[in-house]
Scaffold this motif. Structure first.
Motif, PDB file in Angstrom:
ATOM      1  N   GLY A  77      24.887  65.510  51.387  1.00  0.00           N
ATOM      2  CA  GLY A  77      25.135  64.732  50.175  1.00  0.00           C
ATOM      3  C   GLY A  77      23.869  63.201  50.210  1.00  0.00           C
ATOM      4  N   VAL A  78      23.316  63.199  51.345  1.00  0.00           N
ATOM      5  CA  VAL A  78      22.566  62.348  51.043  1.00  0.00           C
ATOM      6  C   VAL A  78      21.423  63.625  51.633  1.00  0.00           C
ATOM      7  CG1 VAL A  78      21.002  60.618  53.145  1.00  0.00           C
ATOM      8  CG2 VAL A  78      23.884  60.979  52.876  1.00  0.00           C
ATOM      9  N   ASN A  79      19.893  62.874  51.221  1.00  0.00           N
ATOM     10  CA  ASN A  79      19.001  63.992  50.958  1.00  0.00           C
ATOM     11  C   ASN A  79      19.367  64.859  50.680  1.00  0.00           C
ATOM     12  OD1 ASN A  79      17.334  61.873  52.179  1.00  0.00           O
ATOM     13  ND2 ASN A  79      18.356  62.295  54.229  1.00  0.00           N
ATOM     14  N   SER A  80      20.568  64.977  49.755  1.00  0.00           N
ATOM     15  CA  SER A  80      20.588  66.805  49.087  1.00  0.00           C
ATOM     16  C   SER A  80      22.201  66.369  48.702  1.00  0.00           C
ATOM     17  CB  SER A  80      20.999  67.433  50.960  1.00  0.00           C
ATOM     18  OG  SER A  80      22.751  68.245  49.916  1.00  0.00           O
ATOM     19  N   PRO A  81      21.552  67.068  46.882  1.00  0.00           N
ATOM     20  CA  PRO A  81      22.825  66.633  46.209  1.00  0.00           C
ATOM     21  C   PRO A  81      24.472  67.757  46.566  1.00  0.00           C
ATOM     22  CG  PRO A  81      21.222  68.687  45.445  1.00  0.00           C
ATOM     23  CD  PRO A  81      20.724  68.927  46.241  1.00  0.00           C
ATOM     24  N   TYR A  82      23.955  68.030  47.983  1.00  0.00           N
ATOM     25  CA  TYR A  82      25.323  69.541  48.232  1.00  0.00           C
ATOM     26  C   TYR A  82      26.031  68.132  49.684  1.00  0.00           C
ATOM     27  CZ  TYR A  82      23.534  72.835  45.158  1.00  0.00           C
ATOM     28  OH  TYR A  82      22.777  73.631  44.250  1.00  0.00           O
ATOM     29  N   CYS A  83      27.720  68.078  48.776  1.00  0.00           N
ATOM     30  CA  CYS A  83      28.550  67.925  50.531  1.00  0.00           C
ATOM     31  C   CYS A  83      28.993  69.161  50.911  1.00  0.00           C
ATOM     32  CB  CYS A  83      29.758  66.701  49.221  1.00  0.00           C
ATOM     33  SG  CYS A  83      28.379  65.070  48.826  1.00  0.00           S
ATOM     34  N   TRP A  84      29.005  68.986  52.207  1.00  0.00           N
ATOM     35  CA  TRP A  84      29.624  69.936  52.609  1.00  0.00           C
ATOM     36  C   TRP A  84      30.958  69.720  53.198  1.00  0.00           C
ATOM     37  CZ3 TRP A  84      29.207  75.664  52.636  1.00  0.00           C
ATOM     38  CH2 TRP A  84      29.963  75.995  53.477  1.00  0.00           C
ATOM     39  N   VAL A  85      31.935  69.761  53.287  1.00  0.00           N
ATOM     40  CA  VAL A  85      33.562  68.933  53.284  1.00  0.00           C
ATOM     41  C   VAL A  85      34.243  70.026  54.689  1.00  0.00           C
ATOM     42  CG1 VAL A  85      35.559  68.026  52.755  1.00  0.00           C
ATOM     43  CG2 VAL A  85      33.929  68.619  50.973  1.00  0.00           C
ATOM     44  N   LYS A  86      34.565  70.100  55.293  1.00  0.00           N
ATOM     45  CA  LYS A  86      35.022  70.114  56.301  1.00  0.00           C
ATOM     46  C   LYS A  86      36.625  70.392  56.422  1.00  0.00           C
ATOM     47  CE  LYS A  86      36.774  72.844  60.768  1.00  0.00           C
ATOM     48  NZ  LYS A  86      36.806  73.330  60.305  1.00  0.00           N
ATOM     49  N   ILE A  87      37.131  72.090  56.181  1.00  0.00           N
ATOM     50  CA  ILE A  87      38.751  72.034  54.795  1.00  0.00           C
ATOM     51  C   ILE A  87      40.365  71.015  56.226  1.00  0.00           C
ATOM     52  CG2 ILE A  87      40.521  73.319  54.583  1.00  0.00           C
ATOM     53  CD1 ILE A  87      38.418  74.719  53.396  1.00  0.00           C
ATOM     54  N   PRO A  88      40.871  70.747  56.109  1.00  0.00           N
ATOM     55  CA  PRO A  88      40.907  70.196  56.946  1.00  0.00           C
ATOM     56  C   PRO A  88      42.428  71.108  57.979  1.00  0.00           C
ATOM     57  CG  PRO A  88      41.793  69.525  55.284  1.00  0.00           C
ATOM     58  CD  PRO A  88      40.567  69.903  54.842  1.00  0.00           C
ATOM     59  N   GLY A  89      43.461  71.704  58.440  1.00  0.00           N
ATOM     60  CA  GLY A  89      43.736  72.055  58.989  1.00  0.00           C
ATOM     61  C   GLY A  89      43.433  73.351  59.005  1.00  0.00           C
ATOM     62  N   LYS A  90      44.472  75.036  59.233  1.00  0.00           N
ATOM     63  CA  LYS A  90      43.758  75.918  59.356  1.00  0.00           C
ATOM     64  C   LYS A  90      43.443  76.763  57.878  1.00  0.00           C
ATOM     65  CE  LYS A  90      45.348  76.869  64.209  1.00  0.00           C
ATOM     66  NZ  LYS A  90      44.381  75.565  64.471  1.00  0.00           N
ATOM     67  N   MET A  91      43.772  76.189  56.749  1.00  0.00           N
ATOM     68  CA  MET A  91      43.815  76.749  55.501  1.00  0.00           C
ATOM     69  C   MET A  91      42.071  77.171  55.336  1.00  0.00           C
ATOM     70  SD  MET A  91      44.638  74.964  51.969  1.00  0.00           S
ATOM     71  CE  MET A  91      45.144  73.292  53.344  1.00  0.00           C
ATOM     72  N   THR A  92      41.883  78.798  55.335  1.00  0.00           N
ATOM     73  CA  THR A  92      40.872  79.430  54.563  1.00  0.00           C
ATOM     74  C   THR A  92      40.436  78.636  53.613  1.00  0.00           C
ATOM     75  OG1 THR A  92      41.675  80.956  52.744  1.00  0.00           O
ATOM     76  CG2 THR A  92      41.919  81.441  54.792  1.00  0.00           C
ATOM     77  N   SER A  93      38.498  79.007  53.392  1.00  0.00           N
ATOM     78  CA  SER A  93      38.260  78.585  52.607  1.00  0.00           C
ATOM     79  C   SER A  93      38.576  78.988  50.681  1.00  0.00           C
ATOM     80  CB  SER A  93      36.719  78.655  52.112  1.00  0.00           C
ATOM     81  OG  SER A  93      36.226  78.696  52.980  1.00  0.00           O
ATOM     82  N   TRP A  94      38.791  80.325  50.203  1.00  0.00           N
ATOM     83  CA  TRP A  94      39.618  80.616  49.359  1.00  0.00           C
ATOM     84  C   TRP A  94      40.448  79.879  49.043  1.00  0.00           C
ATOM     85  CZ3 TRP A  94      37.452  81.561  45.148  1.00  0.00           C
ATOM     86  CH2 TRP A  94      36.087  82.759  45.049  1.00  0.00           C
ATOM     87  N   ASP A  95      41.771  79.734  50.027  1.00  0.00           N
ATOM     88  CA  ASP A  95      42.912  78.990  50.157  1.00  0.00           C
ATOM     89  C   ASP A  95      43.093  77.544  49.318  1.00  0.00           C
ATOM     90  OD1 ASP A  95      44.524  81.875  50.556  1.00  0.00           O
ATOM     91  OD2 ASP A  95      45.020  80.701  52.512  1.00  0.00           O
ATOM     92  N   PHE A  96      42.544  76.620  50.350  1.00  0.00           N
ATOM     93  CA  PHE A  96      41.138  75.806  49.721  1.00  0.00           C
ATOM     94  C   PHE A  96      41.485  75.131  48.572  1.00  0.00           C
ATOM     95  CE2 PHE A  96      39.493  71.316  50.079  1.00  0.00           C
ATOM     96  CZ  PHE A  96      40.294  70.724  50.540  1.00  0.00           C
ATOM     97  N   PHE A  97      40.315  76.503  48.120  1.00  0.00           N
ATOM     98  CA  PHE A  97      39.859  76.450  46.281  1.00  0.00           C
ATOM     99  C   PHE A  97      41.221  76.714  46.116  1.00  0.00           C
ATOM    100  CE2 PHE A  97      38.979  78.703  43.319  1.00  0.00           C
ATOM    101  CZ  PHE A  97      37.641  78.175  42.310  1.00  0.00           C
ATOM    102  N   ASP A  98      42.088  77.523  45.768  1.00  0.00           N
ATOM    103  CA  ASP A  98      42.809  77.456  44.853  1.00  0.00           C
ATOM    104  C   ASP A  98      43.671  76.198  45.172  1.00  0.00           C
ATOM    105  OD1 ASP A  98      42.712  80.426  44.130  1.00  0.00           O
ATOM    106  OD2 ASP A  98      43.480  81.198  45.922  1.00  0.00           O
ATOM    107  N   LEU A  99      44.233  75.259  45.911  1.00  0.00           N
ATOM    108  CA  LEU A  99      44.652  74.385  46.233  1.00  0.00           C
ATOM    109  C   LEU A  99      43.983  73.474  45.259  1.00  0.00           C
ATOM    110  CD1 LEU A  99      47.605  72.959  47.372  1.00  0.00           C
ATOM    111  CD2 LEU A  99      45.384  72.130  48.999  1.00  0.00           C
ATOM    112  N   MET A 100      42.826  73.096  45.367  1.00  0.00           N
ATOM    113  CA  MET A 100      42.540  72.188  44.469  1.00  0.00           C
ATOM    114  C   MET A 100      42.490  72.815  43.665  1.00  0.00           C
ATOM    115  SD  MET A 100      41.445  70.148  46.808  1.00  0.00           S
ATOM    116  CE  MET A 100      42.667  69.921  47.628  1.00  0.00           C
TER     117      MET A 100
END
Ligand code: PLP
Length: 394
Positions: free
Chosen positions: A326-349
């Motif tokens: 998110g600095v020198n780049s258009p992308y932010c890479w967010v650490k998902i809290p807890g133990k959720m998988t990336s796809w679970d977090f995707f669905d939640l969001m």
């Protein structure tokens, strides 16, 4: 029926962004009237700067007249654009490091060139190192070329700032991408120099994907691998007008294949055999993007996206999340809290915050547990998306 390329069977079933799109469409169908905020989008949204459109229109007018009409362009690009690109490098660093005009190859974008280069220049048996998480096209291109079993992933983590460790043994081809998609990480010049030294020692070739170079605001960070000594002996660089100048729908980029790699003339021969050139109006528009006026106009758009990235960073960091890039780049890479998988977090969001991001695991194993958000939406939508996410996370 002719025999189909057997490597198709080895591709992952769905292209990442098709799966993201399918889940979004399903949600929208099931929830009519709910506004979905798309921070998964890896495409620009601001219109083209006026100077670029004017250049395109005037090039089209030339096509109306017999005296100025142009047919097939040179496969490597018109001299005016190749020279403007060489001049762009001269504005970055010392002349002795800069690629020459005849080492510049204009094309229709980095994705096409990434694919064509490894198909056209390199034999199937080469070993390939891919920094991971990775832009999926590097993997697909090599799998289609029959190199699935030759790929070695170089995992990256928070601990090393998402820059991988240099392999102990020799690898023939190395894909590096900075500013990185998806992690938003950047590499310092001294770190990049170590890769160049490794490649020169081992006779490797680095394929340096620098399509996000214009998002770099820190003057000490390298916008090109040729900032490093010896890079012209071992590096091919891809740059693109897509994200920097809003050309995702226009299609134009360039690849540098230096003579000192021993590959320039082979690449020229391959291009002459397989490519009939980028259209004249598009090349005039790309030239305008490199003009002083074009650069000023582009800077305004890039500042707009940078502000979005900072809205995401500030908002989610304030909510207690760890946010990289998110600095020198258009992308932010967010650490998902807890133990959720990336796809679970995707669905939640998607379901609870009505926000679309991209699941980190779609970029490779080491992306599991992360979520990519992009800065290409409007200020208003970005702020609302972040507010919705914060509400769900609290
Ligand atoms: N390389 C990376 C890392 C990208 O993220 C993208 C597009 O998202 C590309 C290359 C493709 O760029 P182009 O539009 O020039 O084909």
């Amino acid at each position: 029926m002719p025999i189909i390329n057997p490597n198709f069977e080895k591709l992952v079933q769905n292209y990442l962004f098709s799966e993201v799109g399918a889940r979004r469409v399903k949600f929208e169908k099931g929830n009519p009237g709910v506004k979905v905020y798309n921070l998964g989008i890896g495409d620009v949204t601001l219109p083209l700067p006026p100077s670029i459109v004017e250049a395109g229109k005037s090039a089209m007018d030339e096509q109306l007249k017999k005296e100025t009409f142009r047919g097939y362009p040179d496969a490597a690009g018109y001299p005016f654009l190749r020279e403007a690109i060489a001049a762009w490098y001269r504005g970055l660093f010392d002349d002795s490091l800069c690629p020459a005009t005849d080492e510049v190859f204009v094309g229709s974008g980095a994705k096409d060139d990434l694919y064509a280069i490894q198909q056209g220049l390199f034999a199937q048996e080469n070993s390939v190192a891919i920094v991971e998480p990775a832009y999926p096209a590097y993997i697909d291109a090599n799998v289609l070329a029959g190199r699935k079993d030759h790929i070695r992933f170089l995992p990256t983590t928070e601990a090393t700032g998402f820059v991988p460790e240099i392999p102990k043994e020799k690898v023939d081809l190395i894909y590096l991408c900075y500013p990185n998609n998806p992690t938003g990480a950047m590499i310092s010049k001294s770190e990049l120099q170590k890769w160049v030294d490794y490649a020169n020692k081992n006779n490797s070739i680095i394929l340096y994907d620098a399509v996000y170079s214009e998002f770099i605001s820190d003057p000490d960070l390298p916008r090109s691998i040729y900032a490093c000594d010896g890079a012209k002996k071992c590096a091919i660089e891809m740059q693109s007008f897509s994200k920097r100048a809003g050309f995702t729908g226009m299609r134009c980029g360039w690849t540098i294949v230096p003579q000192d790699t021993g590959l320039r003339d082979k690449w020229k021969r391959y291009r002459d055999a397989t490519y009939n050139g980028t259209s004249y109006p598009i090349q005039r528009m790309a030239e305008a993007a490199l003009s002083e006026r074009g650069k000023r106009e582009i800077a305004e758009n890039l500042a707009y996206y940078a502000e979005n990235a900072s809205i995401i960073r500030r908002g989610l960091t304030g909510a207690g999340l760890r946010v990289f890039g998110g600095v020198n780049s258009p992308y932010c890479w967010v650490k998902i809290p807890g133990k959720m998988t990336s796809w679970d977090f995707f669905d939640l969001m998607l379901e609870r915050a009505n926000v679309v991001g991209t699941p980190g695991s779609g970029f490779g194993k080491s992306g599991e547990g992360y979520f990519r958000l992009t800065s290409f939406n409007t200020h208003e939508n970005t702020a609302q998306a972040v507010a919705n996410m914060k509400k769900v996370l609290s």
